[in-house]
Scaffold this motif. Structure first.
Motif, PDB file in Angstrom:
ATOM      1  N   LEU A  66      -5.558  -2.606  45.898  1.00  0.00           N
ATOM      2  CA  LEU A  66      -7.168  -2.112  45.748  1.00  0.00           C
ATOM      3  C   LEU A  66      -7.612  -2.088  47.130  1.00  0.00           C
ATOM      4  O   LEU A  66      -8.655  -1.200  46.922  1.00  0.00           O
ATOM      5  CB  LEU A  66      -8.288  -3.558  45.466  1.00  0.00           C
ATOM      6  N   LEU A  67      -7.595  -2.615  47.714  1.00  0.00           N
ATOM      7  CA  LEU A  67      -7.904  -1.722  49.012  1.00  0.00           C
ATOM      8  C   LEU A  67      -7.422   0.106  49.589  1.00  0.00           C
ATOM      9  O   LEU A  67      -8.436   0.697  49.664  1.00  0.00           O
ATOM     10  CB  LEU A  67      -7.422  -2.280  50.703  1.00  0.00           C
ATOM     11  N   ASP A 121      -8.842   5.695  52.097  1.00  0.00           N
ATOM     12  CA  ASP A 121      -7.845   6.249  52.435  1.00  0.00           C
ATOM     13  C   ASP A 121      -7.083   5.494  53.676  1.00  0.00           C
ATOM     14  O   ASP A 121      -7.314   5.153  54.192  1.00  0.00           O
ATOM     15  CB  ASP A 121      -7.987   7.656  52.909  1.00  0.00           C
ATOM     16  N   LEU A 122      -5.250   4.552  53.177  1.00  0.00           N
ATOM     17  CA  LEU A 122      -5.621   4.039  53.718  1.00  0.00           C
ATOM     18  C   LEU A 122      -4.182   5.204  54.656  1.00  0.00           C
ATOM     19  O   LEU A 122      -3.131   5.546  53.921  1.00  0.00           O
ATOM     20  CB  LEU A 122      -4.292   3.174  53.266  1.00  0.00           C
ATOM     21  N   MET A 123      -3.741   5.518  55.549  1.00  0.00           N
ATOM     22  CA  MET A 123      -3.092   5.859  56.887  1.00  0.00           C
ATOM     23  C   MET A 123      -1.696   5.307  57.731  1.00  0.00           C
ATOM     24  O   MET A 123      -2.669   3.761  58.299  1.00  0.00           O
ATOM     25  CB  MET A 123      -3.580   6.817  57.644  1.00  0.00           C
ATOM     26  N   GLN A 124      -0.681   5.566  57.353  1.00  0.00           N
ATOM     27  CA  GLN A 124       0.214   4.679  58.340  1.00  0.00           C
ATOM     28  C   GLN A 124       0.685   5.333  58.941  1.00  0.00           C
ATOM     29  O   GLN A 124       0.603   6.245  59.774  1.00  0.00           O
ATOM     30  CB  GLN A 124       1.171   4.264  57.159  1.00  0.00           C
ATOM     31  N   SER A 125       0.596   3.928  60.232  1.00  0.00           N
ATOM     32  CA  SER A 125       1.798   4.112  61.916  1.00  0.00           C
ATOM     33  C   SER A 125       1.972   3.011  62.410  1.00  0.00           C
ATOM     34  O   SER A 125       1.974   2.301  61.963  1.00  0.00           O
ATOM     35  CB  SER A 125       0.148   5.026  62.294  1.00  0.00           C
ATOM     36  N   MET A 139     -10.838 -10.269  42.625  1.00  0.00           N
ATOM     37  CA  MET A 139     -10.524  -9.999  44.180  1.00  0.00           C
ATOM     38  C   MET A 139     -11.093  -8.159  43.979  1.00  0.00           C
ATOM     39  O   MET A 139     -11.142  -7.532  44.967  1.00  0.00           O
ATOM     40  CB  MET A 139      -8.516  -9.919  43.668  1.00  0.00           C
ATOM     41  N   LYS A 140     -10.733  -7.897  42.645  1.00  0.00           N
ATOM     42  CA  LYS A 140     -11.625  -5.921  43.182  1.00  0.00           C
ATOM     43  C   LYS A 140     -12.426  -6.407  42.218  1.00  0.00           C
ATOM     44  O   LYS A 140     -12.764  -5.572  44.021  1.00  0.00           O
ATOM     45  CB  LYS A 140     -10.970  -5.743  41.419  1.00  0.00           C
ATOM     46  N   ARG A 141     -13.448  -7.196  42.179  1.00  0.00           N
ATOM     47  CA  ARG A 141     -14.997  -6.807  42.936  1.00  0.00           C
ATOM     48  C   ARG A 141     -15.490  -7.276  44.456  1.00  0.00           C
ATOM     49  O   ARG A 141     -15.970  -6.635  45.358  1.00  0.00           O
ATOM     50  CB  ARG A 141     -15.966  -8.190  41.464  1.00  0.00           C
ATOM     51  N   GLY A 142     -14.229  -8.319  45.039  1.00  0.00           N
ATOM     52  CA  GLY A 142     -14.664  -8.977  46.348  1.00  0.00           C
ATOM     53  C   GLY A 142     -14.786  -7.683  47.269  1.00  0.00           C
ATOM     54  O   GLY A 142     -15.015  -7.759  47.790  1.00  0.00           O
ATOM     55  N   VAL A 143     -13.031  -6.235  46.597  1.00  0.00           N
ATOM     56  CA  VAL A 143     -12.784  -5.363  47.600  1.00  0.00           C
ATOM     57  C   VAL A 143     -14.158  -4.607  47.291  1.00  0.00           C
ATOM     58  O   VAL A 143     -14.153  -3.538  48.379  1.00  0.00           O
ATOM     59  CB  VAL A 143     -11.593  -4.837  47.194  1.00  0.00           C
TER      60      VAL A 143
END
Length: 550
Positions: free
Chosen positions: A396-397, A402-406, A533-537
């Motif tokens: 959901l996040l 946009d999530l970037m990995q490092s 959870m969807k609403r909270g995010v």
């Protein structure tokens, strides 16, 4: 290795506090061993007549041990979340249950599992059948490395830790803990005049090199060198880190070398160790395990307890049914050496006395019904459920940001060695950009927050990049409220309650980070259903973006 070949625990009596040494057996509790003797007429104790207990029987419809699946389903292509909505919203009418009944009247073969015993005053060691189960369970699952280990019930790990503090610590003592740690543990110790000394962290929780430095360079002007360590090694609260066996060996050896440190292992999330998070587009089904190897494979997949390497008996392990059965049963247990168990029992005799008889009865009857193999099956299914919840929360996040990995670096302390996900505002499609946005399309977007998907437990530990906030101030510039608390308040007002980061700071006088530059919060995925959870995010996303704009 056979138990009879293991050595016994060493003498650790010098660790006992003045209070623990002063405790004697409760005079009335000392008569307990006579109460169960056949034909004994009890004039000694103030035991109510069982005729006046208003419960004739206690019964419950308990879920069967294999209620939850053992495999994570692959998401269908039609909807990225439909499989989880179906899972969380499953029809309760399809639940399979088994009836458990506890009568009031004793019977010859019930082992004391009746209401006449359960609702009466009982020993601080707990009901005999429950005590036997947890002793056997601890031996099989944790495999303590000393032969004379024993178990003792308590009313949950908070009660257990409080007893440990009173049993081992004097006023003015200092305990060791991770630099971010469970706040209720510190709150339990503080009224006894016990201070805390934080130890640096990385991807596995407490760092061995930081612990060695703390103990080897200890300044005696601060008091005696610490001899008690409080640690949450699995699903570390709040970071979600899990410590592997090799790191535990390093830390254990340091505890032996410097001042004979006792390790209080608070491990409520031990059975909630999960696989690494995989983005949903990359997930593939896991291979099945042969039925005959399922229990061995499951237990082998878990990072072992400190007990497995504890050849001296210096570990006090705290277990609880709160996360695997229900918090309201108020039931857990110690596993430790017999000296500490005896002193902890004396402590319990004049405080909690023993856990609630109804809670003990229902849990004992449940375990008796499931048996060891059934309880392990329940734990395996439970682990999958929490992995699904964690994955949904992170998914959901990824829908909102946009999530970037490092890779985590040493500068990132608790995340050194982890794969860190950093969240940025979502890039708008090129056709929807305004003229002003088009003029800055090459500009680097600013990070909002970072996190590491937890390897166990119920929480995501979020680091907020307030250095990107227009109103951030460096440490030392006072203001009425930190940015961390301003955001926390904005989220609460919007309808989302999180735990602010400063709750978890071990040393409030020397915080590891500045909450105006690098704030934190702990977010739980354990309770909210999928729609919530969807609403909270979504609320979190909007509130956070508005906060950084304003």
């Amino acid at each position: 290795m056979a138990t009879e070949k293991w050595s016994k625990s060493i003498d650790l009596s010098h660790h006992l506090s003045d209070l623990a040494n002063a405790r004697t057996m409760s005079p009335l509790k000392g008569l307990q061993k006579y109460f169960g003797r056949e034909n004994m007429i009890a004039f000694a104790g103030g035991l109510p007549s069982t005729d006046y207990f208003p419960f004739a029987t206690v019964s419950a419809d308990a879920l069967v041990a294999d209620s939850f699946p053992l495999a994570v389903p692959s998401p269908p292509s039609s909807s990225p979340f439909s499989w989880l909505w179906h899972l969380f919203g499953s029809d309760k009418r399809t639940e399979r249950t088994s009836r458990i009944v506890v009568p009031k009247a004793p019977s010859p073969d019930d082992g004391g599992l009746n209401l006449s015993v359960a609702l009466q005053y009982g020993p601080a060691t707990g009901m005999a059948l429950l005590q036997a189960f947890i002793q056997d369970f601890s031996a099989k699952v944790y495999q303590p490395a000393f032969s004379d280990f024993t178990t003792l019930v308590h009313t949950g790990n908070t009660d257990g830790w409080s007893r440990v503090v009173m049993t081992l610590c004097n006023k003015g003592d200092t305990i060791i803990a991770e630099e971010w740690t469970y706040p209720s543990a510190l709150a339990s110790a503080a009224p006894f005049g016990v201070r805390v000394m934080p130890v640096g962290m990385d991807a596995q929780g407490m760092r061995a090199d930081s612990l060695r430095q703390l103990l080897s360079e200890w300044d005696e002007s601060k008091g005696h060198r610490p001899h008690v360590m409080y640690t949450v090694p699995v699903g570390q609260n709040p970071s979600g880190a899990t410590m592997k066996l090799e790191r535990k060996k390093e830390i254990y050896d340091i505890c032996v070398e410097f001042g004979n440190v006792i390790i209080a292992e608070d491990d409520p999330y031990f059975f909630l160790q999960v696989d690494d998070y995989v983005p949903k587009a990359e997930r593939t089904p896991k291979p099945t395990v042969a039925a005959k190897d399922e229990i061995t494979h499951f237990l082998g997949s878990l990072a072992p307890s400190y007990l497995k390497i504890d050849y001296q008996g210096r570990v006090i392990r705290l277990d609880t049914f709160s996360k695997t059965v229900a918090p309201g049963v108020r039931l857990g247990w110690f596993t430790c050496n017999p000296l500490f168990a005896e002193r902890l029992e004396r402590q319990g005799e004049t405080t909690t006395q023993s856990p609630c008889g109804l809670g003990q009865t229902l849990v004992t009857k449940l375990l008796q019904n499931w048996k060891y193999e059934g309880y392990i099956r329940w734990l395996r299914g439970l682990r999958i459920q929490y992995q699904l919840r964690r994955d949904l929360f992170v998914d959901l996040l990824s829908e909102e940001f946009d999530l970037m990995q490092s890779p985590g670096t040493r500068d990132q302390s608790a995340w050194n060695g982890c794969t860190v996900y950093t969240a940025y505002p979502k890039a708008r499609p090129r056709g929807l950009l305004t003229m002003s946005e088009k003029s800055t399309i090459g500009a680097v977007r600013k990070p909002l927050f970072s996190f590491v998907p937890p390897s166990a437990g119920m929480f995501v530990w979020v680091k907020l990049h307030f250095d990107q906030h227009p109103m951030h101030r460096p440490r030392g510039e006072e203001e009425e409220e930190t940015l961390e608390m301003q955001l926390w308040t904005a989220l609460a007002d919007a309808g989302v309650l999180t735990a602010p980061g400063w709750f978890f700071v071990a040393d409030k006088q020397n915080t590891p980070t500045d909450p105006n530059v690098e704030g934190h919060m702990r977010m739980s995925f354990s309770n909210a259903e999928a729609e919530e959870m969807k609403r909270g995010v979504a609320i979190f996303s909007k509130t956070l973006k508005d906060f950084f704009k304003n």
